[in-house]
Structures are given as C-alpha cells and as structure tokens.
Design an enzyme around this catalytic site. Structure first.
Site, PDB file in Angstrom:
ATOM      1  N   ASP A 396       0.911  -1.120  -0.071  1.00  0.00           N
ATOM      2  CA  ASP A 396       0.093   0.054  -0.144  1.00  0.00           C
ATOM      3  C   ASP A 396       0.770   1.276  -0.013  1.00  0.00           C
ATOM      4  O   ASP A 396       2.050   1.273   0.369  1.00  0.00           O
ATOM      5  CB  ASP A 396      -0.904  -0.070   1.294  1.00  0.00           C
ATOM      6  CG  ASP A 396      -2.055   0.851   1.058  1.00  0.00           C
ATOM      7  OD1 ASP A 396      -2.374   1.541  -0.049  1.00  0.00           O
ATOM      8  OD2 ASP A 396      -2.977   0.678   2.160  1.00  0.00           O
ATOM      9  N   GLU A 399       2.454   7.252  -1.776  1.00  0.00           N
ATOM     10  CA  GLU A 399       2.296   8.582  -2.527  1.00  0.00           C
ATOM     11  C   GLU A 399       2.686   9.729  -1.414  1.00  0.00           C
ATOM     12  O   GLU A 399       2.590  10.884  -1.864  1.00  0.00           O
ATOM     13  CB  GLU A 399       0.710   8.942  -2.868  1.00  0.00           C
ATOM     14  CG  GLU A 399       0.309   7.551  -3.556  1.00  0.00           C
ATOM     15  CD  GLU A 399      -0.272   6.420  -2.675  1.00  0.00           C
ATOM     16  OE1 GLU A 399      -1.082   5.581  -3.175  1.00  0.00           O
ATOM     17  OE2 GLU A 399       0.133   6.495  -1.500  1.00  0.00           O
ATOM     18  N   ASP A 463      -8.772   3.451  -3.446  1.00  0.00           N
ATOM     19  CA  ASP A 463     -10.047   3.436  -2.471  1.00  0.00           C
ATOM     20  C   ASP A 463     -11.121   4.018  -3.039  1.00  0.00           C
ATOM     21  O   ASP A 463     -11.444   5.077  -2.542  1.00  0.00           O
ATOM     22  CB  ASP A 463      -9.389   4.309  -1.055  1.00  0.00           C
ATOM     23  CG  ASP A 463      -8.177   3.495  -0.387  1.00  0.00           C
ATOM     24  OD1 ASP A 463      -7.871   2.347  -0.870  1.00  0.00           O
ATOM     25  OD2 ASP A 463      -7.494   4.228   0.300  1.00  0.00           O
TER      26      ASP A 463
END
Length: 673
Positions: A396, A399, A463
């Site tokens: 995950d 960023e 998401d």
C-alpha cells in the site's frame, strides 16, 4: 524511425519519420520558459500545489546548431532543442529558468489518452492533468457534498485528475494509421495540458526535459512498444487467476468466516488478512497497526499464524497480508529502523521526519539508501512475511513522500516524490525474487509512476467510495484499468465492494452485487471489508450476498484458461488483459471515448452495470461479425443496442468463432450451478 528537422518560412517542423510532432513558428512557439515560484502544502497525502512563474520568455527566432536548434530571444540563445533518433531534449540556457512549456503539434479531431492510471476520464482531450502521485481524494467531484466535506477536512476531497498513479505519457491518434506516444522522461512535477485543441502542451518544473517518442501503424503495436520500454510484468500464477481472494480482517475468526465462503460454493484461491500485524481504531475507521512483523500484536490477532498458513496451503488456499513503506512510532520495528538510519530525516536536524497518517505518526523508510532497501526487503518482507508462508500482500501507499524532508542520497524530494512508488515496488520485487518466488508470490499496488511496470506484478484501483458516483464510485475502476493498461500495466483489479465509507455513505446490496459482476471479469477477483467494516454490509452478512459472491467467484475461476492465454499474450506482446474497445477497432472513432465497457482480451466484451437502479444499458458492439450474448445465447449484430441487464446478468458478449467459444458458452451453467 528518426526525428528530423525541416525548416519553414518563419520557423521549423520536427518530424518523427513522416509524422509532424512539433512545430515552431511566430504564432505558435515550441517552447516557453519562466522562473518558478512554487507553493506546496501536504496533509496526509493530499497536496495543494500552485505556482506563480515570472519573467516568462517566449523565444521567436531560431538557428541550427550541433544536433538540433537554438531558440532565440532577439539575438540571444535562451533554449536549445537537441535531437537523437527518437529522443527530444529541451533545456534552458539562462540561469534561474526552471519552468518549461513544450508545445507538441495537435491536429483537428485528434484524441489523446494516457496520463497513467486516470480514474475519471479515459480520453484526456479538453482537460489538464497534473502529474503528481497523491491520494486521489474522496468524492473527487467539487459539486458534491461529500467532496466539499472532505476538502474542508485536510484537502481530502480530490478532483478529476488526482490519482495514485500518474505518468507523463500520452498516446494520440491522427486518423491516418498514425499512432503516436510521447513520454516525458522526468520525475519532477509536470502537467499534461490538452485544453488547447491546437497543441498538446507539457509543463515541466525543471530547466531541462527529455521526451521519448514512439510510433506505430496500430494502437496494439504502440501499446506493445510502451510495455517493452517500461518493463513487462511476470505472468500471474494459476492460483491468483483460478478463484477469488476473500478479504477478511476480523482476526482469528477470519478463518471461521472463510469456511462459510467455501461451504457456500465459492471458488476460493486465497484469504487476504490485511490486519495480520494488528489493528488500531481511529475516527476514520479501523486502521492497521503499521508495524510489519510477526510479533506480539500479530500473535494476539492471529495465534499460530505460521501453522495456520501451512494448514491452508495443505488445502490449496494461499494466505495474503499487507505492508506499506512507513513504520509507526509506537511499533516494535521503529527503534530498529531509527538506529539503523533507515528513515528520512528533517532538513533542520538529524531527527526522524514524522508524517501524520491520521491520529498516529510514522517514519518514512528512506529507499534512496541501499542499506535500507536491503533491510526492508530482507528483514521485513522476507523474514517476517515470506518466510512464514505469506504468499503475497497489498503493498500500500507510496504517495506520501513530503517535499520538505532530507533524503540519504541528497536528492531533491521534489524530484524523488514521483519516483517513490517505483522504489517501493522495486523493494517488494526484490524480496520476492530473493526467495525465488517471482511469478508465484503476488503483491499489488495502487501507487505508481513511470517504471513501476518493471517491478509491480499487479495494480489495484485504490480506495473507491462505496457507491455509484461518477468520479469516485464503481465505474472508476474500469477507467483506471483501461488507462493504466495503455501505458504498460497488463493486470489490474479493484476492491470488490468498494472501500471508503464516510459521512453516512455505506454499501448497499445492489452495489455489492454489481461489484461482483465487474470483479469476475478482471484477472484477479478480491473482496475488501472497507475502512468501516462494522458499519457496512459484507459478503458474508447474509445468505443472498454470500451466494452472489460464490456464483461470481465460480465465473471468475471458470475463465482461468482464457485468462492464462491473456497472461501469455501480455508477456509476448505487452497487451493488457482489459482493453479499450478502440485498441482492436482503431478505425471506429466513436469508440475513442468509451470508458464504461471493455474488451477482456479480444474475444470477450464486458459492459458492467455501473449506474444505480439500472436494469438495462446501452452496449456498443464493434467491428464486423456477430457477438453472442453469454446469458441467453442470442446473437447481436455490430452497433449500439439496449440490452437487458437485471442484477445477475450484466451484458457480456463473446465472438462465436473464438477458440474459447465453448468455454464462454459454459458461463451460464456455471453461474446457475
């Protein structure tokens, strides 16, 4: 094919073979330059970036020079364009000028795609797309109340261009068997600007920019070239495509819940327990404890995990987990990481730079340092995960690299920010390779940038909100897969059921059912409980949803022989599994903007229902020859049709002359079994 210069009356043309790619004239200068004045604010992966450039210079004159041309402001050379075979280099010649706008040629009616993984628009015409990896935002539509609420809370609403995976690459069609791609080979902040139909403008926050050009007579060939350039993924293993991955995060009881899926007749290939290392409760919802090891919290959450994983393996079921490139300050690994010099530091001291991830702080693992890359790959992903039998994980984030920290290699965080997902992917791939499990263990990522293709075997769409909204709901996963596939990513999938549930936005049975229909026609089918599992329906909440998931998992498993051929095609030709219609039908311009249906390989056409309450939808069937409706066996001629689409029968068609026609014809029996 090479770049070449042609002089004109008041300027020059640059051609790539016979294709005009850049024109400089008094009325349309090829390059504009300025001095930048940036303002950057980050809150939990959401960025507000602005610039007030000054002292702009628009060169008008030009003269030839060694390997290219110099652009003149009066008699002074202010910029240079250098040419190689397929490479165009632009740089300023005046100190302090660190902003470039390069204007590539555009033709009337030309369509543009690319930009990495774009969630709102497949065709980019008429809009500008900043290239900066970030949280995509919640809502992503400034007209909606949800987006406005989230904007007020940490700039978290997002917009149409926000994406975990941007990439400064665009593809164009000239309607004359001329398909072009332009790639900016730089990691700095940039903008692909297609608001002016006369030019394809690229803004670059640097004093130099290198562009790579690609051309082909067909879009399939162009996509294949890009895949070769950026690096191809290994074929997905049989277990990943041969059944559903059931996402559960309720500790040891997850294994009991898994049995209910199996008893309901689901084709289960793996269980994914992202909470394997522990959990913490926050106002956002149930979050994971960011301390990636099989320690005390893991033992409390999943007692005897290594033995449980071995037991699953004995039944042919894989176990998947979760990791990200940050470590919580209250985690067991934090002190080890700090003592080993493995975290990014503050600019004004040798203290660890901490990032607020929403009610807990974390250190950012510094992947610019070789010792740190080796430590995380071996110590964390290797010993703590792969060595206890974990078969893959969600890799995950990636960023969140702030622009005001200090990196071990001394590089500028503004330049490193977009590269961070690539470094993160490389570390994961390194761990998998170290155990000889490339092509077997599978990690999947949402963050990306140019070059992530060479390391990340599988994307996931991030998401999405748990709804049907235009810019953040179920439909965005189609656009994301198609756009990412055009720039070299063969495999994509999504959180079946959606993820983000905030401010009263919760899952409905209809959404859960429609998402199953969509997920079954992706290379990997994986469910997710979402950020607020206790507030939302789960696939084992009732018998109806459990039966729905089981049915569509069997459909997914039934297609495995076809998906295997798509994997082989991806490795040989670089073609993605899920494809825009125009990829195989480039002579039909009406298909250029279609983003709500897709070709699954060349022989299946899938038109998922992504509109709430819909029981029918329009479907475009391209090309020549008949298409056969999977669920009724009826044949349809090419063209636009309104097709019945009740829940349980999304429009899916196949070519009757396909080598896999018998497999496709069996889908109805599998669904109704």
């Amino acid at each position: 094919m090479k770049l070449r210069l042609e002089a004109g009356n008041d300027g020059f043309d640059l051609r790539f073979g016979d294709r005009l790619v850049l024109r400089h004239s008094l009325s349309c200068p090829a390059v504009v330059m300025a001095r930048g004045n940036a303002d950057i604010v980050m809150v939990r992966g959401n960025f507000r970036i602005s610039d007030s450039p000054g002292d702009a210079v628009t060169p008008s004159g030009w003269r030839t020079c060694y390997q290219g041309v110099e652009l003149l402001d009066g008699d002074v050379a202010v910029a240079r364009i250098e040419l190689a075979s397929n490479t165009l280099k632009v740089r300023t010649l005046v100190a302090g000028y660190d902003r470039l706008r390069v204007n590539f040629h555009a033709e009337p009616g030309e369509h543009v795609w690319g930009g990495g993984e774009q969630m709102s628009y497949l065709a980019l015409n008429g809009r500008a797309f900043p290239i900066w990896t970030s949280e995509p935002g919640v809502g992503r539509d400034k007209s909606t109340e949800l987006t406005q609420i989230m904007d007020a809370d940490g700039m978290a609403g997002g917009d149409y261009w926000n994406t975990n995976y941007p990439q400064p690459t665009f593809l164009t069609s000239r309607h004359d068997s001329c398909w072009l791609a332009v790639h900016l080979d730089a990691s700095c902040y940039s903008v692909l600007d297609f608001t002016d139909p006369g030019v394809h403008a690229v803004d670059v926050w640097s004093n130099a920019a290198t562009f790579e050009l690609f051309a082909d007579a067909a879009p399939t060939g162009l996509v294949g070239q890009l895949s070769t350039h950026f690096g191809r993924q290994p074929q997905l293993p049989d277990w990943a495509i041969g059944g559903a991955i059931v996402g559960l995060k309720s500790g040891a009881s997850s294994f009991d819940r898994l049995e209910r899926f199996i008893e309901a007749g689901a084709a289960v290939s793996a269980v994914w327990c992202e909470d394997w290392a522990g959990v913490r409760e926050t106002t956002f919802g149930r979050r994971l404890f960011w301390d990636w090891h099989n320690g005390t919290r893991s033992a409390q959450r999943y007692p005897d995990l290594k033995a449980r994983i071995a037991g699953l393996h004995g039944r042919g079921i894989r176990f998947m987990a979760y990791a990200n490139p940050y470590i919580a300050v209250d985690g067991d690994l934090y002190e080890e990481g700090r003592a080993g010099g493995h975290f990014c530091l503050r600019q004004d001291s040798d203290d660890v730079y901490l990032v607020d991830f929403g009610e807990f702080d974390c250190g950012v693992v510094d992947f610019t340092r070789e010792a740190t890359r080796a430590w995380f790959a071996e110590r964390v992903l290797g010993r703590e995960m792969l060595d206890i039998g974990i078969d893959g994980w969600m890799a995950d984030f990636g960023e969140y690299l702030p622009t005001d920290l200090r990196l071990a290699d001394g590089s500028d965080p503004m330049q490193a920010h977009n590269l961070w997902p690539v470094l993160w992917a490389e570390v994961n791939a390194r761990a998998v390779e170290s155990r000889g499990r490339t092509g077997d263990a599978v990690f999947f990522m949402r963050a990306g940038f140019s070059g992530v293709q060479a390391h990340c075997p599988l994307l996931w769409a991030g998401d999405q909100s748990v709804d049907f909204t235009r810019h953040d709901g179920i439909g965005t996963v189609i656009t994301g897969a198609l756009s990412a596939g055009l720039v070299g990513n063969a495999y994509s999938h999504s959180d079946c059921g959606g993820y983000t549930s905030l401010h009263g936005n919760i899952r409905t049975p209809e959404l859960m059912q429609r998402w199953c229909e969509l997920a079954a026609f992706a290379p990997v089918m994986r469910s997710h409980e979402g950020n607020r599992p206790d507030d939302n329906l789960q696939y084992d909440s009732n018998a109806e949803l459990l039966a729905c998931f089981a049915r569509w998992s069997r459909v997914h498993a039934h297609l495995a022989p076809y998906v295997r051929q798509l994997c082989i095609k991806a490795s040989e030709a670089g073609l993605p599994a899920q494809r825009p219609l125009f990829l195989h039908y480039p002579d039909e311009p009406a298909l250029f903007t279609v983003q709500d249906q897709f070709l699954y390989g060349a022989d299946l056409l899938v038109a998922p229902v992504i509109e709430q309450g819909a029981v029918q939808r329009q479907v475009i069937l391209p090309g020549e020859g008949l298409w056969r409706h999977v669920w009724t066996g009826a044949d349809y001629a090419p063209g636009t049709h309104t097709v019945p689409a009740p829940i349980g029968q999304p429009p899916v068609f196949y070519r009757p002359d396909s080598d896999f026609a018998a497999l496709f014809a069996g889908l109805q029996e599998v669904l109704n079994r």
